[in-house]
Design a protein around this motif. Structure first.
Motif, PDB file in Angstrom:
ATOM      1  N   ALA A   1     -11.329  14.090   0.438  1.00 37.84           N
ATOM      2  CA  ALA A   1     -10.904  12.991   1.312  1.00 37.84           C
ATOM      3  C   ALA A   1     -10.778  11.685   0.536  1.00 37.84           C
ATOM      4  N   MET A   2     -11.689  11.472  -0.394  1.00 36.17           N
ATOM      5  CA  MET A   2     -11.664  10.249  -1.195  1.00 36.17           C
ATOM      6  C   MET A   2     -10.439  10.210  -2.098  1.00 36.17           C
ATOM      7  N   TYR A   3     -10.169  11.320  -2.775  1.00 38.07           N
ATOM      8  CA  TYR A   3      -8.980  11.380  -3.638  1.00 38.07           C
ATOM      9  C   TYR A   3      -7.694  11.205  -2.824  1.00 38.07           C
TER      10      TYR A   3
ATOM     11  N   SER B   1      -7.324   9.564  -0.041  1.00 43.04           N
ATOM     12  CA  SER B   1      -7.235   8.164   0.360  1.00 43.04           C
ATOM     13  C   SER B   1      -6.769   7.282  -0.797  1.00 43.04           C
ATOM     14  N   LEU B   2      -7.215   7.613  -2.010  1.00 41.19           N
ATOM     15  CA  LEU B   2      -6.881   6.804  -3.179  1.00 41.19           C
ATOM     16  C   LEU B   2      -5.474   7.082  -3.699  1.00 41.19           C
ATOM     17  N   TYR B   3      -5.064   8.365  -3.695  1.00 47.86           N
ATOM     18  CA  TYR B   3      -3.844   8.763  -4.400  1.00 47.86           C
ATOM     19  C   TYR B   3      -2.766   9.391  -3.529  1.00 47.86           C
ATOM     20  N   GLY B   4      -3.090   9.777  -2.290  1.00 52.98           N
ATOM     21  CA  GLY B   4      -2.156  10.563  -1.506  1.00 52.98           C
ATOM     22  C   GLY B   4      -2.303  12.044  -1.813  1.00 52.98           C
ATOM     23  N   GLU B   5      -1.437  12.856  -1.215  1.00 57.41           N
ATOM     24  CA  GLU B   5      -1.549  14.314  -1.328  1.00 57.41           C
ATOM     25  C   GLU B   5      -1.174  14.846  -2.706  1.00 57.41           C
ATOM     26  N   ASP B   6      -0.123  14.276  -3.298  1.00 56.97           N
ATOM     27  CA  ASP B   6       0.459  14.859  -4.514  1.00 56.97           C
ATOM     28  C   ASP B   6      -0.148  14.250  -5.766  1.00 56.97           C
ATOM     29  N   HIS B   7      -1.383  14.626  -6.052  1.00 58.99           N
ATOM     30  CA  HIS B   7      -2.069  14.121  -7.237  1.00 58.99           C
ATOM     31  C   HIS B   7      -2.927  15.233  -7.816  1.00 58.99           C
ATOM     32  N   GLU B   8      -3.039  15.231  -9.145  1.00 59.15           N
ATOM     33  CA  GLU B   8      -3.755  16.318  -9.817  1.00 59.15           C
ATOM     34  C   GLU B   8      -5.231  16.390  -9.410  1.00 59.15           C
ATOM     35  N   SER B   9      -5.845  15.239  -9.121  1.00 61.73           N
ATOM     36  CA  SER B   9      -7.254  15.259  -8.713  1.00 61.73           C
ATOM     37  C   SER B   9      -7.424  15.911  -7.343  1.00 61.73           C
ATOM     38  N   VAL B  10      -6.484  15.644  -6.429  1.00 64.12           N
ATOM     39  CA  VAL B  10      -6.500  16.293  -5.112  1.00 64.12           C
ATOM     40  C   VAL B  10      -6.355  17.807  -5.288  1.00 64.12           C
ATOM     41  N   ALA B  11      -5.409  18.207  -6.139  1.00 65.75           N
ATOM     42  CA  ALA B  11      -5.182  19.634  -6.385  1.00 65.75           C
ATOM     43  C   ALA B  11      -6.398  20.294  -7.020  1.00 65.75           C
ATOM     44  N   MET B  12      -7.066  19.568  -7.914  1.00 65.68           N
ATOM     45  CA  MET B  12      -8.248  20.123  -8.577  1.00 65.68           C
ATOM     46  C   MET B  12      -9.349  20.449  -7.576  1.00 65.68           C
ATOM     47  N   VAL B  13      -9.623  19.498  -6.666  1.00 72.62           N
ATOM     48  CA  VAL B  13     -10.678  19.741  -5.679  1.00 72.62           C
ATOM     49  C   VAL B  13     -10.267  20.838  -4.701  1.00 72.62           C
ATOM     50  N   LEU B  14      -9.002  20.847  -4.296  1.00 75.62           N
ATOM     51  CA  LEU B  14      -8.527  21.923  -3.417  1.00 75.62           C
ATOM     52  C   LEU B  14      -8.711  23.286  -4.071  1.00 75.62           C
ATOM     53  N   GLY B  15      -8.448  23.362  -5.364  1.00 77.59           N
ATOM     54  CA  GLY B  15      -8.658  24.617  -6.086  1.00 77.59           C
ATOM     55  C   GLY B  15     -10.115  25.043  -6.075  1.00 77.59           C
TER      56      GLY B  15
END
Length: 212
Positions: free
Chosen positions: A180-182, A184-198
């Protein structure tokens, strides 16, 4: 733990190099090859950096910030060489110095805790790693605010430790908070969001919750 590296010359690439740098991380055919490579190898040579650190200690004292940075650098280099006991020893020294210099609530203290927690994880010391990352998280929240990329990264580290302890529900809570934090900071299309989803998907799979 020391890793037996192939005896390949770090300068010319020939096999069967007989000469080893005192730091044990590079092999050479002869002194000429060692001299040729020295400029590149020097920043990564733990023996050279230990000598540099001792000079700094003599110049400014054992509890100076510069000595803390040098100790932390040695910790990272030993970690990268899989010499984890030495890595932990030097990172613990960096942490001690930064606490003396800065007190508890400082970015340098948080960074040393993060590196130390990672080393403990590699050593299989999951309880120590979790306790260390929890300390890091408290400081990161004070230093960087309640919502920042630094806090999100530590939340992910805490989640990994909880997952390794089999505390899957608590781990998922931390992953979700980091996600949720990533977002909020970056939107959906960001490598950090993808990393946590993985990481979240891997945890669900381990729990047998494939459909989620």
């Amino acid at each position: 733990m020391e890793v037996n590296k192939p005896k390949v010359c770090g300068a010319c690439g020939r096999d069967g190099a007989p000469l080893k740098c005192p730091c044990k991380s590079e092999m050479y055919c002869n002194e000429e090859c060692q001299r040729q490579k020295w400029g590149e190898h020097r920043p990564k040579c733990t023996v050279h950096l230990k000598k540099k650190l001792e000079k700094e200690r003599a110049r400014v004292g054992r509890d100076d910030k510069a000595v803390g940075f040098a100790a932390g650098e040695l910790g990272v280099l030993f970690r990268d060489q899989d010499r984890l006991d030495e890595a932990a020893e030097w990172m613990e020294e960096a942490l001690r110095i930064f606490r003396v210099v800065h007190g508890e609530s400082h970015g340098n203290v948080a960074a040393a805790l993060g590196n130390l927690g990672g080393i403990y994880q590699q050593q299989g010391k999951v309880e120590e790693a979790l306790a260390t990352h929890k300390q890091e998280l408290r400081i990161a929240r004070r230093v960087h605010g309640s919502e920042s990329k630094d806090v999100a990264l530590v939340l992910n580290s805490v989640a990994i430790c909880l997952r390794r302890q089999g505390l899957y529900d608590r781990a998922m809570e931390k992953y979700e908070e980091a996600h949720a934090m990533y977002r909020s900071l970056y939107g959906e299309d960001h490598e950090s969001v993808a990393m946590v989803l993985g990481n979240m998907a891997a945890l669900l799979k381990r729990q047998g919750k494939h459909a989620e």
